[in-house]
Design a protein around this motif. Structure first.
Motif, PDB file in Angstrom:
ATOM      1  N   LYS A 175       2.442   8.354   9.010  1.00 57.46           N
ATOM      2  CA  LYS A 175       3.336   7.646   8.101  1.00 57.46           C
ATOM      3  C   LYS A 175       4.215   6.657   8.855  1.00 57.46           C
ATOM      4  CE  LYS A 175       3.567  11.145   4.452  1.00 57.46           C
ATOM      5  NZ  LYS A 175       4.451  12.058   3.678  1.00 57.46           N
ATOM      6  N   GLN A 176       4.704   7.087  10.026  1.00 52.88           N
ATOM      7  CA  GLN A 176       5.531   6.181  10.813  1.00 52.88           C
ATOM      8  C   GLN A 176       4.729   4.977  11.297  1.00 52.88           C
ATOM      9  OE1 GLN A 176       8.709   6.168  11.193  1.00 52.88           O
ATOM     10  NE2 GLN A 176       8.745   4.413  12.594  1.00 52.88           N
ATOM     11  N   SER A 177       3.476   5.216  11.685  1.00 48.00           N
ATOM     12  CA  SER A 177       2.624   4.113  12.122  1.00 48.00           C
ATOM     13  C   SER A 177       2.366   3.129  10.987  1.00 48.00           C
ATOM     14  CB  SER A 177       1.290   4.653  12.656  1.00 48.00           C
ATOM     15  OG  SER A 177       1.491   5.443  13.808  1.00 48.00           O
TER      16      SER A 177
ATOM     17  N   ARG B  90       3.368  -2.010   8.205  1.00 46.39           N
ATOM     18  CA  ARG B  90       3.839  -2.775   7.052  1.00 46.39           C
ATOM     19  C   ARG B  90       4.981  -3.714   7.448  1.00 46.39           C
ATOM     20  NH1 ARG B  90       3.988   1.383   1.979  1.00 46.39           N
ATOM     21  NH2 ARG B  90       5.741   2.191   3.157  1.00 46.39           N
ATOM     22  N   LYS B  91       5.847  -3.237   8.333  1.00 46.83           N
ATOM     23  CA  LYS B  91       6.924  -4.101   8.807  1.00 46.83           C
ATOM     24  C   LYS B  91       6.354  -5.294   9.574  1.00 46.83           C
ATOM     25  CE  LYS B  91      11.038  -4.145  11.745  1.00 46.83           C
ATOM     26  NZ  LYS B  91      11.915  -3.335  12.649  1.00 46.83           N
ATOM     27  N   ARG B  92       5.347  -5.034  10.401  1.00 44.42           N
ATOM     28  CA  ARG B  92       4.718  -6.117  11.172  1.00 44.42           C
ATOM     29  C   ARG B  92       4.076  -7.142  10.246  1.00 44.42           C
ATOM     30  NH1 ARG B  92      -0.104  -7.773  13.436  1.00 44.42           N
ATOM     31  NH2 ARG B  92      -1.295  -6.157  12.355  1.00 44.42           N
TER      32      ARG B  92
ATOM     33  N   SER C  75       0.839  -1.201   0.000  1.00 42.71           N
ATOM     34  CA  SER C  75       0.000   0.000   0.000  1.00 42.71           C
ATOM     35  C   SER C  75       0.878   1.258   0.000  1.00 42.71           C
ATOM     36  CB  SER C  75      -0.921   0.007   1.224  1.00 42.71           C
ATOM     37  OG  SER C  75      -0.163   0.025   2.416  1.00 42.71           O
ATOM     38  N   GLN C  76       0.378   2.314  -0.620  1.00 43.84           N
ATOM     39  CA  GLN C  76       1.114   3.558  -0.739  1.00 43.84           C
ATOM     40  C   GLN C  76       0.876   4.436   0.490  1.00 43.84           C
ATOM     41  OE1 GLN C  76       3.218   4.327  -3.188  1.00 43.84           O
ATOM     42  NE2 GLN C  76       2.811   2.456  -4.350  1.00 43.84           N
ATOM     43  N   LEU C  77       1.927   5.104   0.915  1.00 41.65           N
ATOM     44  CA  LEU C  77       1.767   6.064   2.012  1.00 41.65           C
ATOM     45  C   LEU C  77       1.160   7.352   1.453  1.00 41.65           C
ATOM     46  CD1 LEU C  77       5.166   5.701   3.915  1.00 41.65           C
ATOM     47  CD2 LEU C  77       2.928   4.899   4.642  1.00 41.65           C
ATOM     48  N   PRO C  78       0.052   7.824   2.013  1.00 46.18           N
ATOM     49  CA  PRO C  78      -0.569   9.060   1.508  1.00 46.18           C
ATOM     50  C   PRO C  78       0.329  10.269   1.755  1.00 46.18           C
ATOM     51  CG  PRO C  78      -1.643   8.330   3.535  1.00 46.18           C
ATOM     52  CD  PRO C  78      -0.703   7.233   3.137  1.00 46.18           C
ATOM     53  N   ASP C  79       0.499  11.084   0.727  1.00 45.66           N
ATOM     54  CA  ASP C  79       1.371  12.260   0.849  1.00 45.66           C
ATOM     55  C   ASP C  79       0.862  13.243   1.891  1.00 45.66           C
ATOM     56  OD1 ASP C  79       2.997  11.235  -1.128  1.00 45.66           O
ATOM     57  OD2 ASP C  79       1.917  12.273  -2.748  1.00 45.66           O
TER      58      ASP C  79
ATOM     59  N   ARG D 135       7.623  -2.280 -11.403  1.00 44.69           N
ATOM     60  CA  ARG D 135       6.944  -0.985 -11.303  1.00 44.69           C
ATOM     61  C   ARG D 135       8.002   0.104 -11.161  1.00 44.69           C
ATOM     62  NH1 ARG D 135       1.904  -1.625  -7.044  1.00 44.69           N
ATOM     63  NH2 ARG D 135       0.713  -3.180  -8.198  1.00 44.69           N
ATOM     64  N   PRO D 136       7.655   1.330 -11.523  1.00 50.53           N
ATOM     65  CA  PRO D 136       8.619   2.426 -11.335  1.00 50.53           C
ATOM     66  C   PRO D 136       8.947   2.594  -9.864  1.00 50.53           C
ATOM     67  CG  PRO D 136       6.811   3.080 -12.787  1.00 50.53           C
ATOM     68  CD  PRO D 136       6.424   1.764 -12.192  1.00 50.53           C
ATOM     69  N   ARG D 137      10.197   2.849  -9.581  1.00 53.83           N
ATOM     70  CA  ARG D 137      10.599   3.061  -8.202  1.00 53.83           C
ATOM     71  C   ARG D 137      10.005   4.372  -7.687  1.00 53.83           C
ATOM     72  NH1 ARG D 137      14.267  -0.274  -6.175  1.00 53.83           N
ATOM     73  NH2 ARG D 137      15.443  -1.619  -7.597  1.00 53.83           N
ATOM     74  N   SER D 138       9.664   4.355  -6.404  1.00 55.32           N
ATOM     75  CA  SER D 138       9.082   5.542  -5.799  1.00 55.32           C
ATOM     76  C   SER D 138      10.162   6.606  -5.599  1.00 55.32           C
ATOM     77  CB  SER D 138       8.475   5.172  -4.430  1.00 55.32           C
ATOM     78  OG  SER D 138       8.056   6.321  -3.757  1.00 55.32           O
ATOM     79  N   SER D 139       9.814   7.836  -5.848  1.00 59.55           N
ATOM     80  CA  SER D 139      10.743   8.938  -5.664  1.00 59.55           C
ATOM     81  C   SER D 139      10.706   9.474  -4.247  1.00 59.55           C
ATOM     82  CB  SER D 139      10.403  10.059  -6.636  1.00 59.55           C
ATOM     83  OG  SER D 139       9.079  10.531  -6.421  1.00 59.55           O
ATOM     84  N   THR D 140       9.870   8.873  -3.374  1.00 55.35           N
ATOM     85  CA  THR D 140       9.750   9.381  -2.010  1.00 55.35           C
ATOM     86  C   THR D 140      10.715   8.715  -1.055  1.00 55.35           C
ATOM     87  OG1 THR D 140       8.046   7.733  -1.542  1.00 55.35           O
ATOM     88  CG2 THR D 140       7.315   9.870  -2.381  1.00 55.35           C
ATOM     89  N   GLY D 141      11.449   7.687  -1.559  1.00 55.72           N
ATOM     90  CA  GLY D 141      12.380   7.002  -0.669  1.00 55.72           C
ATOM     91  C   GLY D 141      11.687   6.213   0.398  1.00 55.72           C
ATOM     92  N   ASP D 142      10.578   5.635   0.069  1.00 51.93           N
ATOM     93  CA  ASP D 142       9.794   4.879   1.054  1.00 51.93           C
ATOM     94  C   ASP D 142      10.598   3.707   1.580  1.00 51.93           C
ATOM     95  OD1 ASP D 142       7.969   3.575   2.538  1.00 51.93           O
ATOM     96  OD2 ASP D 142       6.412   3.480   0.974  1.00 51.93           O
ATOM     97  N   PRO D 143      10.944   3.644   2.885  1.00 52.55           N
ATOM     98  CA  PRO D 143      11.761   2.560   3.415  1.00 52.55           C
ATOM     99  C   PRO D 143      11.091   1.208   3.335  1.00 52.55           C
ATOM    100  CG  PRO D 143      10.853   3.895   5.197  1.00 52.55           C
ATOM    101  CD  PRO D 143      10.552   4.598   3.911  1.00 52.55           C
ATOM    102  N   ALA D 144       9.773   1.149   3.184  1.00 51.28           N
ATOM    103  CA  ALA D 144       9.085  -0.136   3.131  1.00 51.28           C
ATOM    104  C   ALA D 144       9.412  -0.894   1.871  1.00 51.28           C
ATOM    105  CB  ALA D 144       7.569   0.061   3.229  1.00 51.28           C
TER     106      ALA D 144
END
Length: 211
Positions: free
Chosen positions: A85-87, A92-94, A74-78, A200-209
């Motif tokens: 976002k941290q939650s 997602r890690k869990r 799932s995408q993190l909403p901007d 898929r294209p890589r995210s430009s937001t640097g999402d650690p997930a």
């Protein structure tokens, strides 16, 4: 001989030896069924019930894996706050840890689950479990792993739940599953061990997930 104008009726005699023999035979048959056939019937009933439970448990586990995978990808909403976002990242890690643990447990019991199905579904079970196990062991990112697991769920469940009375979706699900499994076995160009149709294209937001 007549009595009061009514013919005398002489009832047939009863052969008590025959009655005794029939009773003994019935008792023997009853005991034989009780001590010989009944345990087999009970054992067969237990196997049938266990196989039905294993089939239900496997389908439920596959749907749970799909749910965890959908959360991972799932995408993190901007517009979300930093706390939200941290939650979501922690969630997602869990779910990734839950997905990996569930896959390992299912693969460890692959033989028991496969035994509960008849061919060709048995082959489908082994193909699915070996595939998802290979995915979590591969160098794919967590996001890529979750994408593959999520894509496998629908065709695999359709195969296990489908019947010959439902031929078209059943056949399509087999083709889809075989194609997805084949994709996971061939590294895509420029990216190691990633299914081509999963790129898929890589995210430009640097999402650690996604790492």
């Amino acid at each position: 001989m007549h009595t009061l104008g009514v013919p005398f009726f002489n009832p047939p005699s009863i052969n008590w030896d025959t009655v005794a023999t029939a009773g003994a035979t019935a008792a023997f048959v009853t005991l034989a069924v009780e001590y010989m056939a009944k345990p087999r019937l009970e054992a067969r009933k237990e196997r049938v019930l266990e196989d039905a439970r294993l089939r239900r448990d496997l389908v439920t586990a596959m749907m749970d894996l799909s749910l965890s995978a959908s959360i991972i990808i799932s995408q993190l909403p901007d517009e979300a706050s930093a706390e939200v976002k941290q939650s979501l990242r922690e969630e997602r890690k869990r779910h990734y840890e839950r997905m990996s643990s569930r896959i390992n447990a299912l693969h460890d019991e692959a033989g028991r689950y496969a035994r509960a199905f008849k061919e060709p579904k048995r082959t489908g079970v082994l193909r699915y479990l070996n595939c998802v196990k290979g995915v979590v062991l591969s160098p794919r990112t967590r996001h890529r792993q979750a994408e593959v697991v999520h894509s496998l769920a629908v065709p695999a469940v359709t195969i296990l739940e489908g019947t010959l009375w439902w031929p078209i979706p059943y056949a399509k699900a087999w083709m889809k599953l075989e194609g997805l499994v084949a994709d996971t076995e061939v590294p895509a160009d420029g990216e190691e061990a990633v299914a081509p149709h999963q790129r898929r294209p890589r995210s430009s937001t640097g999402d650690p997930a996604r790492s």
